[in-house]
Design an enzyme around this catalytic site. Structure first.
Site, short mmCIF file in Angstrom:
data_model
loop_
_atom_site.label_atom_id
_atom_site.label_comp_id
_atom_site.label_asym_id
_atom_site.label_seq_id
_atom_site.Cartn_x
_atom_site.Cartn_y
_atom_site.Cartn_z
N GLU A 219 -74.58 52.85 24.64
CA GLU A 219 -73.73 53.80 25.37
C GLU A 219 -72.59 54.26 24.48
OE1 GLU A 219 -70.52 54.18 28.96
OE2 GLU A 219 -71.84 52.42 28.97
N LYS B 209 -72.27 48.58 23.66
CA LYS B 209 -71.15 49.52 23.70
C LYS B 209 -70.43 49.39 22.36
CE LYS B 209 -68.15 52.29 25.89
NZ LYS B 209 -68.48 53.55 26.56
N SER C 193 -73.21 62.49 38.47
CA SER C 193 -72.68 62.31 39.81
C SER C 193 -73.02 63.54 40.64
CB SER C 193 -71.15 62.12 39.75
OG SER C 193 -70.61 61.95 41.04
N GLU D 20 -73.22 60.64 43.99
CA GLU D 20 -71.79 60.38 43.89
C GLU D 20 -71.45 59.13 44.70
OE1 GLU D 20 -68.09 63.37 44.23
OE2 GLU D 20 -69.17 63.07 46.11
N GLY D 21 -70.66 58.27 44.13
CA GLY D 21 -70.29 57.04 44.82
C GLY D 21 -71.22 55.89 44.59
N ALA E 225 -69.13 56.71 23.39
CA ALA E 225 -67.78 56.93 23.93
C ALA E 225 -67.53 58.42 23.93
CB ALA E 225 -66.75 56.20 23.07
N THR F 83 -62.40 51.98 24.36
CA THR F 83 -61.01 52.34 24.12
C THR F 83 -60.23 52.36 25.43
OG1 THR F 83 -61.37 54.73 24.37
CG2 THR F 83 -61.71 53.80 22.18
N ASP G 78 -66.43 48.91 30.32
CA ASP G 78 -67.67 49.51 30.80
C ASP G 78 -68.79 48.48 30.92
OD1 ASP G 78 -66.41 51.94 30.89
OD2 ASP G 78 -67.20 52.64 28.97
#
Length: 238
Positions: A107, A35, A169, A199-200, A109, A39, A48
Protein backbone atom coordinates in the site's frame (compact mmCIF):
# COMPACT_ATOMS: atom_id res chain seq x y z
CA UNK A 1 1.69 -9.39 -5.69
CA UNK A 2 -0.41 -6.23 -5.95
CA UNK A 3 0.59 -2.60 -5.47
CA UNK A 4 -2.32 -0.45 -4.28
CA UNK A 5 -2.08 3.22 -5.14
CA UNK A 6 -4.52 6.08 -5.11
CA UNK A 7 -5.31 9.09 -7.22
CA UNK A 8 -4.52 11.16 -4.13
CA UNK A 9 -4.70 11.20 -0.34
CA UNK A 10 -7.84 10.07 1.47
CA UNK A 11 -9.40 8.19 -1.43
CA UNK A 12 -9.81 4.88 0.42
CA UNK A 13 -6.55 3.01 -0.25
CA UNK A 14 -6.41 1.47 3.21
CA UNK A 15 -10.05 0.36 3.12
CA UNK A 16 -9.58 -1.24 -0.30
CA UNK A 17 -6.33 -2.88 0.79
CA UNK A 18 -8.09 -4.27 3.87
CA UNK A 19 -11.01 -5.49 1.75
CA UNK A 20 -8.73 -7.35 -0.67
CA UNK A 21 -6.83 -8.82 2.28
CA UNK A 22 -10.03 -9.85 4.07
CA UNK A 23 -11.38 -11.74 1.05
CA UNK A 24 -8.08 -13.50 0.41
CA UNK A 25 -7.68 -14.43 4.07
CA UNK A 26 -11.26 -15.73 4.27
CA UNK A 27 -10.45 -17.94 1.28
CA UNK A 28 -7.60 -19.50 3.20
CA UNK A 29 -4.75 -17.63 1.54
CA UNK A 30 -1.74 -16.43 3.50
CA UNK A 31 -1.79 -12.64 3.17
CA UNK A 32 0.83 -10.00 3.92
CA UNK A 33 0.35 -6.23 3.73
CA UNK A 34 3.40 -4.01 3.41
CA UNK A 35 3.22 -0.29 4.16
CA UNK A 36 6.57 1.17 3.13
CA UNK A 37 6.07 4.55 4.81
CA UNK A 38 3.53 5.82 7.32
CA UNK A 39 3.48 9.57 7.86
CA UNK A 40 1.72 11.88 10.28
CA UNK A 41 1.79 9.55 13.29
CA UNK A 42 3.96 9.04 16.35
CA UNK A 43 5.71 5.76 17.19
CA UNK A 44 2.91 4.37 19.35
CA UNK A 45 -0.11 5.61 17.41
CA UNK A 46 -2.14 3.11 15.36
CA UNK A 47 -1.57 3.56 11.63
CA UNK A 48 -2.97 2.15 8.43
CA UNK A 49 -1.72 -1.34 9.19
CA UNK A 50 -3.55 -1.40 12.52
CA UNK A 51 -6.73 -0.63 10.58
CA UNK A 52 -5.97 -3.40 8.08
CA UNK A 53 -5.43 -5.87 10.93
CA UNK A 54 -8.64 -4.80 12.65
CA UNK A 55 -10.70 -5.26 9.52
CA UNK A 56 -8.98 -8.17 7.79
CA UNK A 57 -8.01 -10.30 10.77
CA UNK A 58 -5.04 -12.64 10.75
CA UNK A 59 -2.77 -11.11 8.13
CA UNK A 60 0.93 -10.35 8.33
CA UNK A 61 1.72 -6.64 8.37
CA UNK A 62 5.02 -4.81 8.00
CA UNK A 63 5.82 -1.11 8.13
CA UNK A 64 9.30 -0.03 7.04
CA UNK A 65 9.45 3.63 8.08
CA UNK A 66 7.34 5.94 10.20
CA UNK A 67 7.54 9.71 10.16
CA UNK A 68 5.65 11.93 12.63
CA UNK A 69 4.90 14.83 10.28
CA UNK A 70 1.93 14.73 7.86
CA UNK A 71 4.03 15.23 4.74
CA UNK A 72 5.19 13.12 1.83
CA UNK A 73 7.63 10.42 2.98
CA UNK A 74 10.60 12.24 1.45
CA UNK A 75 9.64 15.61 2.93
CA UNK A 76 8.82 14.07 6.33
CA UNK A 77 12.19 12.31 6.43
CA UNK A 78 14.04 15.46 5.40
CA UNK A 79 12.24 17.58 7.99
CA UNK A 80 13.33 15.31 10.83
CA UNK A 81 16.67 14.16 9.44
CA UNK A 82 15.43 10.55 9.33
CA UNK A 83 16.42 7.79 6.90
CA UNK A 84 14.53 7.61 3.61
CA UNK A 85 13.42 4.58 1.62
CA UNK A 86 14.57 3.39 -1.77
CA UNK A 87 12.66 1.20 -4.25
CA UNK A 88 15.24 -1.49 -3.54
CA UNK A 89 14.41 -1.40 0.21
CA UNK A 90 10.72 -1.78 -0.48
CA UNK A 91 11.18 -4.44 -3.15
CA UNK A 92 13.44 -6.46 -0.85
CA UNK A 93 10.84 -6.44 1.93
CA UNK A 94 8.02 -7.33 -0.47
CA UNK A 95 10.05 -10.15 -2.02
CA UNK A 96 10.86 -11.56 1.41
CA UNK A 97 7.17 -11.57 2.35
CA UNK A 98 6.29 -13.14 -1.00
CA UNK A 99 8.39 -16.19 -0.14
CA UNK A 100 6.07 -17.18 2.72
CA UNK A 101 2.69 -15.76 1.63
CA UNK A 102 0.19 -16.40 -1.14
CA UNK A 103 -0.63 -12.72 -1.62
CA UNK A 104 1.42 -9.63 -0.84
CA UNK A 105 -0.24 -6.21 -0.96
CA UNK A 106 1.94 -3.10 -1.03
CA UNK A 107 0.00 0.00 0.00
CA UNK A 108 1.47 3.30 -1.12
CA UNK A 109 1.31 6.73 0.50
CA UNK A 110 -0.77 9.27 -1.38
CA UNK A 111 -0.50 8.96 -5.14
CA UNK A 112 1.75 7.10 -7.54
CA UNK A 113 4.40 9.84 -7.80
CA UNK A 114 4.69 10.82 -4.13
CA UNK A 115 8.42 10.85 -3.43
CA UNK A 116 10.08 8.40 -1.05
CA UNK A 117 13.62 9.75 -1.34
CA UNK A 118 15.69 12.72 -2.51
CA UNK A 119 16.57 10.87 -5.71
CA UNK A 120 12.93 11.25 -6.79
CA UNK A 121 12.04 7.58 -6.30
CA UNK A 122 8.33 6.84 -6.03
CA UNK A 123 5.85 4.00 -5.68
CA UNK A 124 5.92 3.73 -9.48
CA UNK A 125 9.59 2.76 -9.29
CA UNK A 126 8.79 0.14 -6.66
CA UNK A 127 5.97 -1.36 -8.73
CA UNK A 128 8.28 -1.52 -11.74
CA UNK A 129 11.07 -3.15 -9.71
CA UNK A 130 8.64 -5.79 -8.44
CA UNK A 131 6.89 -6.34 -11.76
CA UNK A 132 3.68 -6.13 -9.76
CA UNK A 133 0.16 -5.40 -10.96
CA UNK A 134 -1.22 -2.00 -10.01
CA UNK A 135 -4.63 -1.41 -8.43
CA UNK A 136 -5.76 2.22 -8.63
CA UNK A 137 -8.14 3.49 -5.96
CA UNK A 138 -10.13 6.54 -7.04
CA UNK A 139 -12.72 8.88 -5.62
CA UNK A 140 -16.24 8.79 -6.98
CA UNK A 141 -17.01 12.47 -7.42
CA UNK A 142 -16.20 15.53 -9.45
CA UNK A 143 -12.51 15.87 -10.39
CA UNK A 144 -11.73 12.18 -10.22
CA UNK A 145 -11.54 11.63 -13.98
CA UNK A 146 -8.55 13.91 -14.44
CA UNK A 147 -6.68 12.47 -11.46
CA UNK A 148 -7.41 8.93 -12.63
CA UNK A 149 -6.31 9.63 -16.20
CA UNK A 150 -3.08 11.22 -14.97
CA UNK A 151 -2.33 8.23 -12.74
CA UNK A 152 -2.98 5.81 -15.60
CA UNK A 153 -0.85 7.84 -18.02
CA UNK A 154 2.07 7.82 -15.59
CA UNK A 155 1.66 4.08 -15.07
CA UNK A 156 1.64 3.40 -18.79
CA UNK A 157 4.63 5.67 -19.40
CA UNK A 158 6.56 3.83 -16.68
CA UNK A 159 5.75 0.44 -18.17
CA UNK A 160 3.36 -0.57 -15.37
CA UNK A 161 0.24 -2.65 -15.82
CA UNK A 162 -2.95 -1.25 -14.26
CA UNK A 163 -4.99 -4.35 -13.49
CA UNK A 164 -8.07 -2.40 -12.53
CA UNK A 165 -9.76 0.44 -10.73
CA UNK A 166 -11.70 0.45 -7.45
CA UNK A 167 -13.88 3.29 -6.21
CA UNK A 168 -12.72 3.70 -2.64
CA UNK A 169 -15.99 5.00 -1.18
CA UNK A 170 -19.40 4.77 -2.86
CA UNK A 171 -22.24 6.64 -1.08
CA UNK A 172 -25.77 5.39 -0.70
CA UNK A 173 -27.02 8.55 -2.44
CA UNK A 174 -24.53 9.40 -5.20
CA UNK A 175 -24.83 12.71 -7.01
CA UNK A 176 -24.99 13.19 -10.77
CA UNK A 177 -21.22 13.48 -11.21
CA UNK A 178 -20.65 10.23 -9.32
CA UNK A 179 -23.26 8.37 -11.34
CA UNK A 180 -21.82 9.68 -14.59
CA UNK A 181 -18.27 8.82 -13.53
CA UNK A 182 -19.11 5.13 -13.18
CA UNK A 183 -19.01 4.76 -16.96
CA UNK A 184 -16.15 7.21 -17.47
CA UNK A 185 -13.70 6.04 -14.82
CA UNK A 186 -12.70 2.79 -16.59
CA UNK A 187 -12.09 4.82 -19.74
CA UNK A 188 -9.91 7.29 -17.83
CA UNK A 189 -7.98 4.45 -16.21
CA UNK A 190 -7.71 2.36 -19.35
CA UNK A 191 -8.59 -0.57 -17.10
CA UNK A 192 -11.73 -2.34 -15.85
CA UNK A 193 -13.80 -1.30 -12.87
CA UNK A 194 -13.09 -3.96 -10.26
CA UNK A 195 -15.15 -2.68 -7.38
CA UNK A 196 -16.86 0.09 -5.45
CA UNK A 197 -16.58 -0.16 -1.68
CA UNK A 198 -19.60 1.15 0.21
CA UNK A 199 -19.14 4.39 2.11
CA UNK A 200 -18.81 3.62 5.79
CA UNK A 201 -17.56 0.07 5.27
CA UNK A 202 -14.38 0.65 7.32
CA UNK A 203 -16.54 1.58 10.30
CA UNK A 204 -18.07 -1.90 10.45
CA UNK A 205 -16.93 -4.81 12.58
CA UNK A 206 -14.75 -7.42 10.82
CA UNK A 207 -17.63 -9.77 9.95
CA UNK A 208 -19.72 -6.98 8.46
CA UNK A 209 -16.69 -5.56 6.69
CA UNK A 210 -16.03 -8.93 5.07
CA UNK A 211 -19.56 -8.90 3.66
CA UNK A 212 -19.06 -5.35 2.42
CA UNK A 213 -15.78 -6.44 0.80
CA UNK A 214 -17.52 -9.37 -0.87
CA UNK A 215 -20.27 -7.12 -2.21
CA UNK A 216 -17.91 -4.34 -3.22
CA UNK A 217 -15.10 -6.22 -4.97
CA UNK A 218 -15.22 -8.25 -8.17
CA UNK A 219 -14.66 -12.00 -8.51
CA UNK A 220 -11.11 -11.11 -9.59
CA UNK A 221 -10.52 -10.53 -5.85
CA UNK A 222 -12.90 -13.27 -4.73
CA UNK A 223 -15.92 -10.99 -4.34
CA UNK A 224 -19.33 -10.76 -5.99
CA UNK A 225 -19.34 -7.22 -7.41
CA UNK A 226 -20.75 -7.12 -10.95
CA UNK A 227 -19.36 -4.08 -12.81
CA UNK A 228 -21.85 -4.37 -15.67
CA UNK A 229 -24.88 -4.37 -13.36
CA UNK A 230 -23.37 -1.55 -11.30
CA UNK A 231 -22.82 0.57 -14.41
CA UNK A 232 -26.31 -0.11 -15.72
CA UNK A 233 -27.86 0.85 -12.40
CA UNK A 234 -25.83 4.07 -12.29
CA UNK A 235 -26.81 4.94 -15.85
CA UNK A 236 -30.49 4.38 -15.06
CA UNK A 237 -30.27 6.86 -12.19
CA UNK A 238 -28.78 9.72 -14.20
Amino acid sequence: MLVVTGTGTGVGKTAVTAAIAALASAAGRRVAVLKPAQTGLGPDEPGDLAEVSRLAGEVTTRELRRYPDPLSPEAAARHRGLPTLSPADIAAAATELDETHDLVLVEGAGGLLVRFGPDGSTLADTAWALGALLIVVAEAGLGTLNATALTAEVANTRGLHVAGLVIGSWPAEPDLAMLSNVADLPVAAGAPLLGALAEGAPGQDPAEFLEQARAGLSPWFGGEFDPESFQKEAAART
